[in-house]
Motif scaffolding. Structure first.
Motif, PDB file in Angstrom:
ATOM      1  N   LYS A 190       4.007 -10.191  13.334  1.00 45.04           N
ATOM      2  CA  LYS A 190       5.459 -10.243  13.348  1.00 45.04           C
ATOM      3  C   LYS A 190       6.011 -10.560  14.721  1.00 45.04           C
ATOM      4  O   LYS A 190       7.172 -10.909  14.856  1.00 45.04           O
ATOM      5  CB  LYS A 190       6.054  -8.940  12.803  1.00 45.04           C
ATOM      6  CG  LYS A 190       5.692  -7.679  13.558  1.00 45.04           C
ATOM      7  CD  LYS A 190       6.390  -6.490  12.901  1.00 45.04           C
ATOM      8  CE  LYS A 190       5.689  -5.171  13.021  1.00 45.04           C
ATOM      9  NZ  LYS A 190       5.195  -4.767  14.316  1.00 45.04           N
ATOM     10  N   ALA A 226      -5.048  -6.907   1.430  1.00 40.26           N
ATOM     11  CA  ALA A 226      -5.026  -8.310   1.830  1.00 40.26           C
ATOM     12  C   ALA A 226      -4.872  -8.395   3.339  1.00 40.26           C
ATOM     13  O   ALA A 226      -4.156  -7.609   3.944  1.00 40.26           O
ATOM     14  CB  ALA A 226      -3.865  -8.997   1.132  1.00 40.26           C
ATOM     15  N   ARG A 227      -5.576  -9.308   3.941  1.00 34.14           N
ATOM     16  CA  ARG A 227      -5.410  -9.565   5.369  1.00 34.14           C
ATOM     17  C   ARG A 227      -4.936 -11.008   5.471  1.00 34.14           C
ATOM     18  O   ARG A 227      -5.679 -11.945   5.165  1.00 34.14           O
ATOM     19  CB  ARG A 227      -6.744  -9.356   6.079  1.00 34.14           C
ATOM     20  CG  ARG A 227      -6.666  -9.457   7.571  1.00 34.14           C
ATOM     21  CD  ARG A 227      -7.998  -9.006   8.174  1.00 34.14           C
ATOM     22  NE  ARG A 227      -8.206  -9.559   9.492  1.00 34.14           N
ATOM     23  CZ  ARG A 227      -7.708  -9.043  10.611  1.00 34.14           C
ATOM     24  NH1 ARG A 227      -6.997  -7.947  10.557  1.00 34.14           N
ATOM     25  NH2 ARG A 227      -7.937  -9.609  11.778  1.00 34.14           N
ATOM     26  N   VAL A 228      -3.695 -11.166   5.860  1.00 35.08           N
ATOM     27  CA  VAL A 228      -3.082 -12.489   5.874  1.00 35.08           C
ATOM     28  C   VAL A 228      -3.189 -13.082   7.267  1.00 35.08           C
ATOM     29  O   VAL A 228      -2.844 -12.434   8.252  1.00 35.08           O
ATOM     30  CB  VAL A 228      -1.595 -12.393   5.448  1.00 35.08           C
ATOM     31  CG1 VAL A 228      -0.962 -13.774   5.409  1.00 35.08           C
ATOM     32  CG2 VAL A 228      -1.473 -11.698   4.106  1.00 35.08           C
ATOM     33  N   LYS A 238      -4.564 -12.944  12.948  1.00 38.89           N
ATOM     34  CA  LYS A 238      -3.722 -12.269  11.953  1.00 38.89           C
ATOM     35  C   LYS A 238      -2.288 -12.797  11.989  1.00 38.89           C
ATOM     36  O   LYS A 238      -1.776 -13.076  13.071  1.00 38.89           O
ATOM     37  CB  LYS A 238      -3.719 -10.777  12.332  1.00 38.89           C
ATOM     38  CG  LYS A 238      -3.567  -9.808  11.227  1.00 38.89           C
ATOM     39  CD  LYS A 238      -3.701  -8.385  11.739  1.00 38.89           C
ATOM     40  CE  LYS A 238      -2.450  -7.888  12.422  1.00 38.89           C
ATOM     41  NZ  LYS A 238      -2.372  -6.437  12.572  1.00 38.89           N
ATOM     42  N   MET A 239      -1.660 -12.931  10.838  1.00 33.82           N
ATOM     43  CA  MET A 239      -0.230 -13.256  10.834  1.00 33.82           C
ATOM     44  C   MET A 239       0.499 -12.077  11.466  1.00 33.82           C
ATOM     45  O   MET A 239       0.374 -10.953  10.986  1.00 33.82           O
ATOM     46  CB  MET A 239       0.250 -13.501   9.401  1.00 33.82           C
ATOM     47  CG  MET A 239       1.696 -13.943   9.304  1.00 33.82           C
ATOM     48  SD  MET A 239       2.235 -14.237   7.593  1.00 33.82           S
ATOM     49  CE  MET A 239       1.524 -15.832   7.226  1.00 33.82           C
ATOM     50  N   ARG A 272       0.834  -1.206   0.000  1.00 37.49           N
ATOM     51  CA  ARG A 272       0.000   0.000   0.000  1.00 37.49           C
ATOM     52  C   ARG A 272       0.871   1.260   0.000  1.00 37.49           C
ATOM     53  O   ARG A 272       0.553   2.262  -0.632  1.00 37.49           O
ATOM     54  CB  ARG A 272      -0.861  -0.018   1.270  1.00 37.49           C
ATOM     55  CG  ARG A 272      -2.303   0.146   1.047  1.00 37.49           C
ATOM     56  CD  ARG A 272      -3.172  -0.093   2.267  1.00 37.49           C
ATOM     57  NE  ARG A 272      -2.615  -0.538   3.515  1.00 37.49           N
ATOM     58  CZ  ARG A 272      -2.324   0.242   4.563  1.00 37.49           C
ATOM     59  NH1 ARG A 272      -2.516   1.531   4.483  1.00 37.49           N
ATOM     60  NH2 ARG A 272      -1.860  -0.275   5.690  1.00 37.49           N
TER      61      ARG A 272
HETATM   62  P1  AMP Z   1       1.864  -4.468  12.849  1.00 39.57           P
HETATM   63  O1  AMP Z   1       2.788  -5.535  12.310  1.00 39.57           O
HETATM   64  O2  AMP Z   1       0.656  -5.025  13.512  1.00 39.57           O
HETATM   65  O3  AMP Z   1       2.628  -3.460  13.649  1.00 39.57           O
HETATM   66  O4  AMP Z   1       1.290  -3.667  11.610  1.00 39.57           O
HETATM   67  C1  AMP Z   1       2.071  -2.909  10.721  1.00 39.57           C
HETATM   68  C2  AMP Z   1       1.307  -2.724   9.423  1.00 39.57           C
HETATM   69  O5  AMP Z   1       1.188  -3.962   8.723  1.00 39.57           O
HETATM   70  C3  AMP Z   1      -0.137  -2.222   9.604  1.00 39.57           C
HETATM   71  O6  AMP Z   1      -0.422  -1.343   8.514  1.00 39.57           O
HETATM   72  C4  AMP Z   1      -0.962  -3.474   9.512  1.00 39.57           C
HETATM   73  O7  AMP Z   1      -2.277  -3.226   9.034  1.00 39.57           O
HETATM   74  C5  AMP Z   1      -0.182  -4.306   8.507  1.00 39.57           C
HETATM   75  N1  AMP Z   1      -0.331  -5.746   8.819  1.00 39.57           N
HETATM   76  C6  AMP Z   1       0.219  -6.382   9.888  1.00 39.57           C
HETATM   77  N2  AMP Z   1      -0.079  -7.693   9.874  1.00 39.57           N
HETATM   78  C7  AMP Z   1      -0.870  -7.889   8.787  1.00 39.57           C
HETATM   79  C8  AMP Z   1      -1.524  -9.051   8.237  1.00 39.57           C
HETATM   80  N3  AMP Z   1      -1.402 -10.246   8.798  1.00 39.57           N
HETATM   81  N4  AMP Z   1      -2.247  -8.893   7.108  1.00 39.57           N
HETATM   82  C9  AMP Z   1      -2.350  -7.682   6.524  1.00 39.57           C
HETATM   83  N5  AMP Z   1      -1.766  -6.561   6.978  1.00 39.57           N
HETATM   84  C10 AMP Z   1      -1.026  -6.648   8.106  1.00 39.57           C
END
Ligand code: AMP
Length: 321
Positions: free
Chosen positions: A196, A182-184, A193-194, A25
């Motif tokens: 990190k 996409a939401r993985v 949610k996947m 994005r």
């Molecule tokens: P985070 O890893 O939760 O700190 O998120 C950082 C960015 O990655 C945010 O914009 C989230 O929306 C995106 N993001 C994190 N995990 C996912 C996932 N499993 N699928 C899609 N977007 C994700």
């Protein structure tokens, strides 16, 4: 063009979810010509305990991956939150306007830290730092998912209260829904949610996982016991299979003609490896020259300091300091 601002917290190594849901994005916003600021929120990382050496390595890896994913420092501003002191300076001023009653209502704090004596005070005040992150850049809107919505509502409340009490300093941002991306989901637990920051990461594909690791993780992905002729289809009662199909589509593959889970997993592996390959190649080249990556983020941070200086100065003066 509207200003586009997004931060990623360097806790844990970036995943395929971060790529398809965020970096992808970011690159699209860059290509559309928006005035983009993409940062590493390393101060937010400190709301939970971090080994300094690990944090340093995570920041370096993420910074390099931002560039490897196609972000172009001549078109967007890449920065580290800790290198722009205005973030913590404005956060303190806003803390002097925020109420404990408001912070007590924050769902993330309630879920993650309240009642635990060793919870860091910064986890409690984190939404105020986030408000500073946003208000410093004067975006007219902030697209956020459900998990951050309450924090952006607080940002609006703080901005409105500040403007009312001290005079009009902040632009009050609208809260908008993010573009559907996409939401993985986790390969081992497709109900979540996947992420990190999970350990062990058998259900998480990291951006720097080599092909054989991707293959192993996908091969072990949870599916179901359906062996019928239409087993390979998205359905609410087939979350594992649905997730694999989504990943396949988001990585440019197709499930046409695939009828078994074995064949689906092979196709997913191939599509993911093909998606990661150019990114990993670019990463390897950039990682050879860490001083280049550092210089990009240092220059971005200088631009952030320039862009935010007047907002901080106005807020400081308005409060009588
Ligand atoms: P985070 O890893 O939760 O700190 O998120 C950082 C960015 O990655 C945010 O914009 C989230 O929306 C995106 N993001 C994190 N995990 C996912 C996932 N499993 N699928 C899609 N977007 C994700």
């Amino acid at each position: 063009m509207d200003r586009n601002l997004s931060l990623i917290t360097p806790t844990g190594r970036l995943t395929l979810g971060n790529h398809l849901g965020a970096l992808h994005r970011f690159v699209a916003a860059q290509d559309e010509g928006h005035d983009c600021f993409f940062g590493l929120s390393d101060l937010h990382a400190l709301t939970t305990p971090q080994d300094p050496a690990v944090l340093r390595a995570t920041v370096r890896e993420m910074a390099t991956l931002f560039l490897a994913a196609g972000l172009d420092p001549s078109r967007v501003t890449l920065f580290r939150q800790s290198q722009v002191p205005a973030h913590r300076e404005l956060a303190y001023l806003l803390e002097c306007t925020a109420y404990t009653g408001e912070l007590n209502r924050m769902i993330q704090f309630k879920e993650k830290g309240r009642g635990v004596p060793s919870t860091r005070a910064s986890l409690y005040t984190y939404p105020v730092l986030m408000a500073a992150d946003i208000l410093l850049y004067r975006p007219s809107s902030v697209p956020v998912g459900d998990d951050q919505r309450q924090h952006v509502e607080l940002t609006r409340d703080l901005a409105i209260r500040f403007n009312h009490t001290y005079g009009s300093v902040f632009v009050v941002p609208e809260v908008t829904l993010p573009r559907v991306g996409a939401r993985v989901m986790d390969l081992q637990d497709p109900g979540r949610k996947m992420s990190k920051s999970v350990d062990p990461d058998t259900g998480v594909i990291r951006l720097l996982d080599p092909p054989d690791v991707v293959r192993r993780k996908v091969a072990r992905a949870v599916t179901d016991s359906d062996t019928g002729p239409s087993a390979v289809r998205p359905s609410p009662d087939k979350p594992g299979v649905t997730n694999l199909l989504e990943i396949l589509g988001a990585c440019g593959g197709s499930a046409d003609g695939i009828t078994t889970y074995g064949a689906l997993k092979s196709a997913v592996t191939e599509a993911v490896v093909a998606t990661l390959e150019p990114l990993q190649k670019a990463y390897a080249e950039l990682a050879d020259d860490p001083s280049y990556v550092d210089s990009v983020f240092a220059a971005g941070s200088v631009r952030c300091r320039e862009v935010t200086a007047s907002v901080l100065a106005d807020a400081t003066a308005a409060m009588g300091l």
